[in-house]
Design an enzyme around this catalytic site. Structure first.
Site, PDB file in Angstrom:
ATOM      1  N   LYS A  46       4.428   1.684  -0.222  1.00 53.58           N
ATOM      2  CA  LYS A  46       3.654   2.919  -0.229  1.00 53.58           C
ATOM      3  C   LYS A  46       4.225   3.929   0.748  1.00 53.58           C
ATOM      4  O   LYS A  46       4.380   3.650   1.934  1.00 53.58           O
ATOM      5  CB  LYS A  46       2.196   2.626   0.162  1.00 53.58           C
ATOM      6  CG  LYS A  46       1.308   3.854   0.045  1.00 53.58           C
ATOM      7  CD  LYS A  46      -0.083   3.603   0.552  1.00 53.58           C
ATOM      8  CE  LYS A  46      -0.247   4.292   1.881  1.00 53.58           C
ATOM      9  NZ  LYS A  46      -1.647   4.613   2.212  1.00 53.58           N
ATOM     10  N   LYS A  75      -2.311  12.100  -2.334  1.00 54.04           N
ATOM     11  CA  LYS A  75      -3.704  12.518  -2.623  1.00 54.04           C
ATOM     12  C   LYS A  75      -3.797  14.023  -2.903  1.00 54.04           C
ATOM     13  O   LYS A  75      -4.382  14.792  -2.140  1.00 54.04           O
ATOM     14  CB  LYS A  75      -4.632  12.129  -1.471  1.00 54.04           C
ATOM     15  CG  LYS A  75      -4.692  10.620  -1.236  1.00 54.04           C
ATOM     16  CD  LYS A  75      -5.818  10.243  -0.301  1.00 54.04           C
ATOM     17  CE  LYS A  75      -5.919   8.756  -0.078  1.00 54.04           C
ATOM     18  NZ  LYS A  75      -4.822   8.186   0.727  1.00 54.04           N
ATOM     19  N   THR A 140     -13.055   5.947   1.475  1.00 52.44           N
ATOM     20  CA  THR A 140     -13.912   4.859   1.994  1.00 52.44           C
ATOM     21  C   THR A 140     -14.240   5.062   3.471  1.00 52.44           C
ATOM     22  O   THR A 140     -15.108   4.390   4.000  1.00 52.44           O
ATOM     23  CB  THR A 140     -13.237   3.490   1.796  1.00 52.44           C
ATOM     24  OG1 THR A 140     -11.900   3.570   2.286  1.00 52.44           O
ATOM     25  CG2 THR A 140     -13.214   3.085   0.344  1.00 52.44           C
TER      26      THR A 140
HETATM   27  O1  C5P Z   1      -2.802  -1.677   7.647  1.00 48.12           O
HETATM   28  P1  C5P Z   1      -3.762  -1.638   6.499  1.00 48.12           P
HETATM   29  O2  C5P Z   1      -3.647  -2.832   5.569  1.00 48.12           O
HETATM   30  O3  C5P Z   1      -5.184  -1.378   6.934  1.00 48.12           O
HETATM   31  O4  C5P Z   1      -3.262  -0.367   5.649  1.00 48.12           O
HETATM   32  C1  C5P Z   1      -3.892   0.001   4.479  1.00 48.12           C
HETATM   33  C2  C5P Z   1      -3.226   1.211   3.895  1.00 48.12           C
HETATM   34  O5  C5P Z   1      -4.054   1.689   2.839  1.00 48.12           O
HETATM   35  C3  C5P Z   1      -3.055   2.378   4.865  1.00 48.12           C
HETATM   36  O6  C5P Z   1      -1.854   3.050   4.509  1.00 48.12           O
HETATM   37  C4  C5P Z   1      -4.270   3.248   4.611  1.00 48.12           C
HETATM   38  O7  C5P Z   1      -4.005   4.602   4.836  1.00 48.12           O
HETATM   39  C5  C5P Z   1      -4.505   2.996   3.116  1.00 48.12           C
HETATM   40  N1  C5P Z   1      -5.888   3.205   2.674  1.00 48.12           N
HETATM   41  C6  C5P Z   1      -6.961   2.509   3.179  1.00 48.12           C
HETATM   42  N2  C5P Z   1      -8.224   2.736   2.694  1.00 48.12           N
HETATM   43  C7  C5P Z   1      -8.412   3.636   1.742  1.00 48.12           C
HETATM   44  C8  C5P Z   1      -7.335   4.322   1.209  1.00 48.12           C
HETATM   45  C9  C5P Z   1      -6.075   4.092   1.705  1.00 48.12           C
HETATM   46  O8  C5P Z   1      -6.800   1.670   4.051  1.00 48.12           O
HETATM   47  N3  C5P Z   1      -9.624   3.809   1.270  1.00 48.12           N
END
Ligand code: C5P
Length: 260
Positions: A46, A75, A140
């Site tokens: 990502k 986004k 979220t």
């Molecule tokens: O480190 P972690 O597993 O928490 O990272 C999750 C990724 O998903 C991050 O890049 C975060 O910005 C993204 N994300 C999230 N929750 C969302 C949307 C995107 O954690 N609702």
């Protein structure tokens, strides 16, 4: 490529390609180093706002040149003409996914979906696929109080998620980014077709960090997730390749149980 065809191809991808490793780093040097630590097993990565703001399309090209699929998480939230033009650039970069706020409204969602379907697919696009357009319903991180402050409405947070998800699907989006916790309700309303990509995933025993509502990879797949976005449990692991491998194994197991 029409929606049904694209969704079918994406659902044929094996478990290791269903883990989207979040490259949350501030530049090109850092992403090159992280990719080296991840190894070739990180088949899908990502590129989000931080990395894209720092390194732009070069970060995407670097990952594509290494043969990795790219989830371009910018986004989009703008007028129809602008989101459609941005979506065309995601096609040109050979991204596999891009994201848009469902709050954009029906015309902008449809304009982005139509632009993705009409643009010539990049020569280096994986399997000749165009990017899938994924809608974000309600971030979220938003609390019900913040939601009322920014867009007061008669509905609850859950109702708004459901309403925006329906709007995105009806407008031609290919799927949704959502919390594993929201998935059962969304699947009940929209069925199994929309692609579901879920962040907030933590293998059992992993540090939760700033995430609040987390699910294990197996729980997310059982709830109906197709792809999982995982950041720190992989990127901060002592052996990122091994951490990714064990998440992929858990997904594979959960997918075969779901399909039984
Ligand atoms: O480190 P972690 O597993 O928490 O990272 C999750 C990724 O998903 C991050 O890049 C975060 O910005 C993204 N994300 C999230 N929750 C969302 C949307 C995107 O954690 N609702």
């Amino acid at each position: 490529m029409i929606r049904q065809q694209l969704l079918a191809r994406l659902r044929e991808l094996p478990a290791d390609a269903r883990v989207i490793t979040a490259l949350d780093v501030p530049g090109l040097d850092e992403v090159a180093a992280l990719a080296g630590r991840l190894g070739p097993g990180a088949r899908c990565v990502k590129v989000g706002l931080e990395l894209f703001s720092a390194a732009g399309p070069q970060a995407v090209r670097l990952m594509r040149d290494q043969g990795r699929e790219v989830f371009l998480d910018l986004k989009y939230h703008d007028i129809p003409n602008t989101v459609a033009a941005a979506a065309r650039q995601a096609v040109a970069l050979g991204a596999s996914f891009c994201t848009i706020h469902a709050q954009n409204g029906r015309r902008a969602l449809a304009a982005a979906a139509e632009a993705l379907a009409a643009a010539p697919v990049a020569a280096n696009a994986p399997q000749g696929r165009r990017p899938a357009l994924l809608a974000v319903t309600v971030l979220t991180s938003l609390t019900p109080e913040e939601l009322q402050e920014t867009g007061p409405g008669p509905d609850t947070l859950a109702e708004r998620v459901a309403r925006l998800a329906r709007l995105a699907w009806e407008s031609g989006c290919d799927g949704l980014v959502c919390s594993p916790a929201d998935l059962p309700a969304l699947r009940a309303k929209l069925g199994d077709d929309p692609l579901a990509v879920t962040p907030g995933v933590r293998p059992a025993g992993a540090a939760v960090g700033d995430q609040r509502r987390v699910a294990t990879p197996a729980e997310a797949v059982a709830a109906g997730a197709d792809f999982l976005v995982v950041g720190r449990p992989i990127t901060r692991a002592e052996d990122p390749g091994a951490a990714l491998g064990s998440i992929a194994a858990e997904i594979e197991d959960a997918l075969s149980r779901r399909n039984d």
